[in-house]
Write a protein that holds these residues in place. Structure first.
Motif, PDB file in Angstrom:
ATOM      1  N   ALA A 265       0.985  -2.984  -0.122  1.00  0.00           N
ATOM      2  CA  ALA A 265       0.916  -2.203  -0.462  1.00  0.00           C
ATOM      3  C   ALA A 265       1.455  -1.000  -1.192  1.00  0.00           C
ATOM      4  CB  ALA A 265       0.238  -1.263   0.831  1.00  0.00           C
ATOM      5  N   LEU A 268       2.199  -1.716  -4.662  1.00  0.00           N
ATOM      6  CA  LEU A 268       1.238  -1.397  -5.831  1.00  0.00           C
ATOM      7  C   LEU A 268       1.518  -0.100  -5.969  1.00  0.00           C
ATOM      8  CD1 LEU A 268      -1.049  -1.807  -7.349  1.00  0.00           C
ATOM      9  CD2 LEU A 268      -3.002  -2.027  -5.095  1.00  0.00           C
ATOM     10  N   ASP A 269       1.748   1.118  -4.198  1.00  0.00           N
ATOM     11  CA  ASP A 269       2.171   1.813  -4.554  1.00  0.00           C
ATOM     12  C   ASP A 269       3.375   2.480  -5.436  1.00  0.00           C
ATOM     13  OD1 ASP A 269       2.158   5.074  -3.602  1.00  0.00           O
ATOM     14  OD2 ASP A 269       4.175   5.010  -2.471  1.00  0.00           O
ATOM     15  N   PRO A 273       3.574   0.441 -11.025  1.00  0.00           N
ATOM     16  CA  PRO A 273       2.722  -0.761  -9.897  1.00  0.00           C
ATOM     17  C   PRO A 273       3.296  -1.705  -9.580  1.00  0.00           C
ATOM     18  CG  PRO A 273       1.079  -0.269 -10.957  1.00  0.00           C
ATOM     19  CD  PRO A 273       2.246   0.590 -11.570  1.00  0.00           C
TER      20      PRO A 273
END
Lengths: 402, 402
Positions: A265, A268-269, A273
Motif C-alpha cells: 500500500a 502504491l502511495d 506509484p
C-alpha cells in the motif's frame, strides 16, 4: 593452518531471509539505517544459499570480486563499505591485543568469489544472502568475532537479518551512528519445526523498480509510509514476536499478510506509484483467502517483497494440499515434472468441494515453479577445501562439468 | 398543468461525477455520513446521463420503481430512505404554508422509471447519477426546493455531488444528524472550458468487491484509511480547490493521481485486501507517467474508482495526442471504428520518438473503448412530454424501436 606461501582461504554459506514485518525506507542512506524495525524468517540453505570464498595473500596486488563467475567492479560503494568496515573491526581487535597470530596482515589484498544456488530470475533478494555471506566469510578470514550486523548492513540493509538462523529481528536502533541498528535472533530454527515455506515464482513481464531507488522515492513522497513506520510497525514487531514465541500460526499468518499488504500500500502511495504485485500475485492472494475461508481457519499466509513472487507460509500438515491447489489454479505449462523443487511434497487430490469454493478459472503458466523449503540456520563455514570457489592461485576455479 | 385525472409527471436528467479527492468509508452507515470530505468533477450529460421520470397519481395503489426497464424492489432500504426524506421535506414545506396548490397529495403513491444512457459494463458509478436524478425529480414533482444533498446522499453518498455541475465538494460536516454533510459547488462548469475527460473502459475478468461492502471492511481494518481521512484529506481538499480556482492543471493533475493512488493504497491495506486496479489499469498509470515525462510536464492525469477503468483528465490541446497514444498501446481488437465515443477527436500520429520513450509493448484489447467528454452542468428538467419514461397509465412506455 595457512602457510606464509599459500593464501589464507575460507569458504562459508549464508541463507536467504524473508521479512514478515517489512523493511522499506532508510532514515540514513549512507549508514543504511532503517525507518523501522523489521522481522524475518531465515530460509533453509539446503534449498537456497549463497556460497562465498575469501582468500588473502601477500601476492595479491588488488582487491577483486567475482559474482556467479563474473568479475565485478570492486569499487562499488557498498562493497567498499563492507571491506572498510571489516578491516576497521580487525584493526580494532588487533590493537586490543586479541589478535590471533595466524591471521593475515591487514595490508594484504583480498579475493572474493560468490555464487548463488538459485537463479536471479527467482526474484529472491540475493543481495541479503550475498552480503551476509561476505561479512561472515571476511570475518572468518580476518579473525573478527562478535556481531557483524554493521558489516552486512552496509552492504544491504536486510543482509544483517541473514546473519542468524530461525526468526530474526533487525532492530532499527536510535543512535545516529547506527551502532544499535543490529540483527538479533528472536527464536532459533529449531523453535517451530512444523513451519514450511513455499516460494511461488511468478512470470513477470518486466523488471520492477529496484528496491534502493523505490525506497528513496517512497520516503520522499509517501505520507502513509511515514505513518506506518512510526505509528504502526512498532506494535507489529511486538505482536509478531509473540506469535512466533507461542507458535500461534493464525496470528503469525494474518499479521504476515497484513504487513505485506500495508508495505505494498505504501508503494502504491509513492509518487510515481510503485506496483510490485501483478494480476498473478493478486490471484494468489485471493486463492489464499479463499483456501482459508474454506477451512474456516487461517492455514496459509502470503507475503510479497519487491517483485511479483509470492512467499507462502504454512504448516507441514497443510503443505501438500496447498501445493495441489496451486497446481490446480496454475497448471504447469511445460515443466510438470519440474514444477516443484526443494522439499519433497506428496501429491494429493483437490476435492471437488474445495475446487468449487475456490471458483477460480485456471491460469496455465501463471506460476512458473514452486520451491518448497523450511526455516533454517544461519551462516556456516565449509571445512572441505573442495568447496573453495577460488583455487590456490586466488582465481575462480573452473566450473565443474555438470 | 396537471389535471386531477392524469398523473403529475416530471422527467429530469442528472450527470455522473468523478471524484478527484476520493470518498471511501462512512462514519455513520445509516445516515451515510463520510469519514472525509470529497471533491468531484461533474461530467457532461451529452455523453453520460441518467434520465428519470416520476409520476404521482391518486390511482396508483403503491410506490413502484423501474430501472433500465426492469421493475425493482421498492422496499430497498436506500430507495425507501430517499422517498421518506423527500416526503418529509414536502410535508415540512406545506406546514410552513409554502405549498404550491398544484402539487399532489402526500398520500398519493409515486411511480418512478429510470434509465442510464451508458452500459453498466462501463463500470461508472451509475448509482450516483441515479440517486441524484431520483432526488431531483421527486423534488420537482413534490414541489420541494432548496438543497437536496440529504435526499440524494441517503440513496448513495456520492450522489449528492451529482446535484451540481462543474466542480463540487461534498463537505463531510460535523453534526451527528448529518444536516451539514452537504454538496456545494466549488466552481461552475463554465469555469475551466479547456478541461477534458476520457473514460478508458478496461476489460475486467471479474466483478470487483462492491463499494458499500468494501468501504465497511476498510473502515473496520485499515489503519491507513483512518489516518488518510483524518490527517491527509483535509489538506488535499484545500489544495484541490485552489488548483481548480486557479486552473492550475499540473497541480490539479498531480493531486488527482496521488489521491487516487492513496485511496487504492487503503484498499490494499484492507483485510482481506481489495484490489480494484488490474494489470491494464497499472499499465495506463505507467503510460500517463511516461507521457508526462516525455513532455517534461504534467499534461495528463488518471484517477480510478472502485473498478479497473481509468478516468483521464487532460486539456483540449493534449486530448488528440493522448487518445492516439492509448490507441497505440491498446490497439482495438475488433471495434476500431467504435473505439472512440463521445466528443469528436481528430486522429493524429504518434511520433516515433514518443513511441520509443513510452517503450511499452502493445496489448491488443486491453482497453475496450474510450468515452471522450468534458465538464458539464447539474440536473436538468426535460420539458418535452415525449421524454417521459412513463405513459399516461403510469407504466413504462414501450422502448422505441432502435
Amino acid at each position: 593452518m595457512p602457510s606464509s606461501k599459500s593464501p589464507v582461504v575460507v569458504t562459508c554459506t549464508a541463507p536467504v531471509n524473508i521479512a514478515v514485518i517489512k523493511y522499506w525506507g532508510k532514515r540514513d542512506e549512507e549508514l543504511i539505517l532503517p525507518l523501522n524495525s523489521s522481522l524475518s524468517v531465515t530460509l533453509h540453505q539446503d534449498q537456497l544459499r549463497t556460497t562465498t570464498t575469501a582468500a588473502i595473500s601477500k601476492d595479491f596486488s588488488e582487491d577483486r570480486v567475482w559474482l556467479n563467475g563474473r568479475e565485478e567492479d570492486v569499487e562499488q560503494p557498498r562493497l567498499q563499505a563492507c571491506l572498510r568496515e571489516i578491516r576497521r573491526l580487525a584493526r580494532k581487535r588487533r590493537s586490543t591485543g586479541d589478535e590471533d597470530p595466524r591471521t593475515p596482515s591487514l595490508s594484504d589484498r583480498v579475493h572474493v568469489a560468490s555464487v548463488n544456488n538459485f537463479p536471479t530470475a527467482a526474484g529472491l533478494a540475493s543481495s541479503a544472502a550475498g552480503f551476509a555471506c561476505l561479512a561472515y566469510t571476511l570475518a572468518r578470514v580476518y579473525g573478527v568475532e562478535g556481531d557483524l550486523s554493521e558489516v552486512a548492513r552496509r552492504g544491504s540493509g536486510s543482509a544483517c537479518r541473514s546473519l542468524y538462523g530461525g526468526f530474526v529481528e533487525w532492530q532499527m536502533g536510535q543512535r545516529a551512528d547506527g551502532k544499535d541498528s543490529v540483527a538479533q535472533q528472536v527464536a532459533p530454527e529449531s523453535h517451530w519445526p512444523q513451519l514450511r515455506v513455499l516460494i511461488l515464482v511468478v512470470s513477470a513481464e518486466q523488471k520492477p523498480v529496484g528496491s534502493t531507488a523505490g525506497m528513496q522515492t517512497s520516503v520522499q513522497t509517501s505520507a502513509l509510509l511515514k505513518f506506518r513506520a512510526e505509528a504502526l510497525v512498532p506494535a507489529h514487531i511486538v505482536e509478531m514476536a509473540r506469535c512466533i514465541q507461542e507458535q500461534d500460526f493464525p496470528g503469525f499468518a494474518e499479521l504476515t499478510m497484513k504487513d505485506s499488504n500495508q508495505f505494498h500500500a505504501t508503494c502504491l502511495d509513492t509518487f510515481p506509484p510503485i506496483s510490485y504485485l501483478n494480476d498473478t500475485s493478486r490471484r494468489i492472494m485471493q486463492l489464499v483467502h479463499r483456501f482459508n475461508a474454506y477451512h474456516g481457519q487461517t492455514k496459509v499466509a502470503y507475503t510479497f517483497d519487491a517483485g511479483p513472487n509470492a512467499v507462502i507460509f504454512t504448516l507441514d500438515d497443510t503443505m501438500a494440499e496447498f501445493v495441489a491447489v496451486v497446481r490446480h489454479v496454475f497448471p504447469p505449462e511445460v515443466n510438470g515434472d519440474k514444477f516443484l523443487k526443494g522439499l519433497p511434497v506428496t501429491p494429493v487430490p483437490v476435492s471437488d468441494e474445495l475446487k468449487a469454493t475456490l471458483a477460480m478459472e485456471p491460469v496455465p503458466g501463471g506460476v512458473q515453479y514452486i520451491i518448497a523449503t523450511q526455516v533454517g540456520p544461519g551462516p556456516q563455514v565449509l571445512d572441505d577445501p573442495d568447496a573453495h570457489l577460488l583455487g590456490p592461485d586466488g582465481l575462480p576455479k573452473p566450473k565443474p562439468a555438470a
